[in-house]
Design an enzyme around this catalytic site. Sequence first.
Site, PDB file in Angstrom:
ATOM      1  N   CYS A   2       0.832  -1.195   0.000  1.00 21.80           N
ATOM      2  CA  CYS A   2       0.000   0.000   0.000  1.00 21.80           C
ATOM      3  C   CYS A   2       0.870   1.250   0.000  1.00 21.80           C
ATOM      4  CB  CYS A   2      -0.883   0.029   1.236  1.00 21.80           C
ATOM      5  SG  CYS A   2      -1.900  -1.425   1.418  1.00 21.80           S
ATOM      6  N   TRP A  73      -2.928  -2.400  -1.602  1.00 24.77           N
ATOM      7  CA  TRP A  73      -2.562  -3.736  -2.068  1.00 24.77           C
ATOM      8  C   TRP A  73      -3.155  -4.682  -1.046  1.00 24.77           C
ATOM      9  CZ3 TRP A  73       0.866  -7.919  -0.937  1.00 24.77           C
ATOM     10  CH2 TRP A  73       1.127  -8.741  -2.033  1.00 24.77           C
ATOM     11  N   ASN A  99      -1.450   1.691   6.324  1.00 26.59           N
ATOM     12  CA  ASN A  99      -0.577   0.630   5.790  1.00 26.59           C
ATOM     13  C   ASN A  99      -0.200  -0.253   6.964  1.00 26.59           C
ATOM     14  OD1 ASN A  99      -0.618   1.889   3.367  1.00 26.59           O
ATOM     15  ND2 ASN A  99       1.583   2.280   3.260  1.00 26.59           N
ATOM     16  N   GLY A 100      -0.148  -1.553   6.748  1.00 24.86           N
ATOM     17  CA  GLY A 100       0.244  -2.476   7.817  1.00 24.86           C
ATOM     18  C   GLY A 100      -0.877  -3.454   8.107  1.00 24.86           C
ATOM     19  N   GLU A 482      17.893 -23.339  -5.967  1.00 23.50           N
ATOM     20  CA  GLU A 482      17.495 -21.932  -6.001  1.00 23.50           C
ATOM     21  C   GLU A 482      18.703 -21.032  -6.285  1.00 23.50           C
ATOM     22  OE1 GLU A 482      14.880 -20.489  -6.413  1.00 23.50           O
ATOM     23  OE2 GLU A 482      15.108 -18.454  -5.662  1.00 23.50           O
ATOM     24  N   LYS A 486      18.898 -18.552  -9.492  1.00 21.90           N
ATOM     25  CA  LYS A 486      19.115 -17.093  -9.362  1.00 21.90           C
ATOM     26  C   LYS A 486      20.292 -16.660 -10.232  1.00 21.90           C
ATOM     27  CE  LYS A 486      16.169 -16.121  -8.088  1.00 21.90           C
ATOM     28  NZ  LYS A 486      14.966 -16.612  -7.515  1.00 21.90           N
ATOM     29  N   GLU A 489      19.361 -16.826 -13.972  1.00 24.33           N
ATOM     30  CA  GLU A 489      18.358 -15.824 -14.360  1.00 24.33           C
ATOM     31  C   GLU A 489      18.938 -14.439 -14.568  1.00 24.33           C
ATOM     32  OE1 GLU A 489      14.131 -15.939 -12.398  1.00 24.33           O
ATOM     33  OE2 GLU A 489      15.660 -16.422 -10.925  1.00 24.33           O
ATOM     34  N   LYS A 602       7.530 -11.530 -15.071  1.00 23.05           N
ATOM     35  CA  LYS A 602       7.268 -11.704 -13.640  1.00 23.05           C
ATOM     36  C   LYS A 602       6.153 -12.710 -13.406  1.00 23.05           C
ATOM     37  CE  LYS A 602       7.937 -10.873  -9.315  1.00 23.05           C
ATOM     38  NZ  LYS A 602       9.101 -11.590  -8.745  1.00 23.05           N
TER      39      LYS A 602
HETATM   40  C1  F6R Z   1      12.353 -17.079 -10.403  1.00 22.13           C
HETATM   41  C2  F6R Z   1      10.923 -16.847 -10.450  1.00 22.13           C
HETATM   42  C3  F6R Z   1      10.085 -17.840 -11.135  1.00 22.13           C
HETATM   43  C4  F6R Z   1       8.736 -18.020 -10.417  1.00 22.13           C
HETATM   44  C5  F6R Z   1       7.812 -18.938 -11.221  1.00 22.13           C
HETATM   45  C6  F6R Z   1       6.514 -19.187 -10.498  1.00 22.13           C
HETATM   46  O1  F6R Z   1      13.040 -16.064  -9.745  1.00 22.13           O
HETATM   47  O2  F6R Z   1      10.436 -15.860  -9.956  1.00 22.13           O
HETATM   48  O3  F6R Z   1      10.735 -19.078 -11.273  1.00 22.13           O
HETATM   49  O4  F6R Z   1       8.986 -18.557  -9.152  1.00 22.13           O
HETATM   50  O5  F6R Z   1       7.543 -18.361 -12.467  1.00 22.13           O
HETATM   51  O6  F6R Z   1       5.855 -17.988 -10.250  1.00 22.13           O
HETATM   52  P1  F6R Z   1       4.708 -17.888  -9.161  1.00 22.13           P
HETATM   53  O7  F6R Z   1       5.354 -18.139  -7.832  1.00 22.13           O
HETATM   54  O8  F6R Z   1       4.155 -16.517  -9.289  1.00 22.13           O
HETATM   55  O9  F6R Z   1       3.715 -18.964  -9.487  1.00 22.13           O
END
Ligand code: F6R
Length: 607
Positions: A2, A73, A99-100, A482, A486, A489, A602
């Site tokens: 928010c 949000w 917010n919070g 992971e 990272k 990516e 994203k």
């Molecule tokens: C990696 C990343 C992606 C998401 C994947 C699932 O940094 O962000 O691998 O984890 O696309 O996304 P959600 O969690 O939104 O279903």
Amino acid sequence: MCGITGYTGSGKALPFLLQGMKCLEYRGYDSAGITLVGEALTTWKAKGRITELERMIDPALCPEHTGIGHTRWATHGVPSQLNAHPHNNMDDTISIIHNGIIENYMELKRELLGKGYVFASETDSEVVVHLIDDCWKNCGQDMLKALQKAVHRLQGSFALCVVTTYDPTRIYCLKKESPLVLGHSAEGSYCASDPTALLAGTREILAMEDGQIAVLSKNRIDLYDFDGQEVPAVFVHYPYDAESAQKGGYDSFMQKEIHEQPHAIRETLRGRFDADNRLIMEEIDSLGLNWSHLHRVYFIACGTAYHASIYGKTLLQRAAHISCIAETASEFRYEDPIVDEHTLCIFISQSGETADTLAAVRLAKERHAATVALTNVLGSSISRMCDATVYTCAGPEIAVASTKAYTTQLVMLVCLDLKIAEKLKAVFPEEEKLIRSLKSLPETVEKTLELEETMKEYAQLLIHQHDAYFIGRQLDYPTALEGALKLKEISYVHADAYYAGELKHGPIALIEPETVVVAIATQKDVAAKTFSNMQETLARGANVIFITDQDTDAQDFARVIRIPACMEELAPVPAAVLLQELAYFTAEGKGCDIDKPRNLAKSVTVE
Ligand code: F6R
């Protein structure tokens, strides 16, 4: 997350509020609202974008000099016009934005309902305005006293702004554990959740401390503690431009989000344990599942969230001795899985909108499995589809690469696994100690972030490499996956992750002088084994980065990094933070576009 903005001064409030809210759009929001104060309050609220709100307002009819604006949000109550802020008291004389999270809102709501207050929304925030109204009536109609009284009743985190027709030239601001900044110029006084929203008016900024109330008027800002003692208001010149202000002074959103993890974990755990450290998870209590007939638990997700799934299934299987399976959603949906009414399926998705994960939910439901969503976005598709939803409270993630969403997923999986184990009448080993360690995880992560410079130094090894290998066993394996993801990516260094024991079954052929191997060994029963596997790569000339919390003879390695002490079940959280840093500094060293890596989105809403 928010966003808050407020203005009182000689200029018109509306233009400042709208531009401030637009500056906060980057934080993500689902609804927006404004209150202007004159002889009466005028409040507009809209679901969706700020432009929807602007369509409702005729600026020519808005001469007011005081007002507050909010972008919401959703955390309590779905995104909707009614749940949008500001919230007003019943006779429209007091208006607040918040917010919070108000942890004790149910208790306060019951009390206020008993006094005849009527609630218009599903939010926790609305209790605040009615509580202030009640205190105002019982405090000789003195707003500062009323706020002091009200604030002592509130549990949780809050940045609050309050305006009232009883005093239309003032804004009252209250802060505890949620950011709130104030600004001052010759034209008036300003408040916002983030300095970005103030820069159009002033650069003279004061960041409020927890436990403070500020009274903003045209010519001055007075600051008090929650008991009414005046405290000095010291403003400093804010040095950043709007873009770096959005990033909180960090170079990128990813770096900011890495550093937000102690706060995100704290928010995710907020309200989850009672005074006797008993877990509160009503979402699972009301699932209506016959636990004694449960045969198996699936953990299903994609990408980073899939790594969280592996962590969740390993932890639960260990404690509850029930068959647990972690599966990527894109495979689950096509493999004819053994899913029936005796199956619990847990779907993990930061966004709650990932197409493969949603398809997997549909399949599980067709086969009569019980479904639980673990997501970061209230009202997301997954939360609407599943029988129950538990939320992480990481706030919106803006960088494409997931950081705080991952670690909060791990934290919520510990809670969820504890709850499932309880339902299955199983007990985690050293459960009380685990809960204490979980509750102090925000501090553990704070200490981990102090190791940042070391990770920056180690990242130099990777900048000119084509490949890297991550190894770990048991709960260190999802961390290895992971860490490798990272790195791939955001820095485009090719990285693979293996169970440490698998190395000698093939991948060790790739190890040559200067190949970087990241070995993670935080699990005491197998740490010595990983240590040996790591030695095998050292013997072949690898540059090893060894992440551990175990006592080891460090002299053999050039680079060993010790994570701060915590229960080994939780060590994957600080270990993941270190690997985020490693990837981050590698990408930075290579000059990559960290927040927007090539080819990635994203939210992956296509198959
Ligand atoms: C990696 C990343 C992606 C998401 C994947 C699932 O940094 O962000 O691998 O984890 O696309 O996304 P959600 O969690 O939104 O279903």
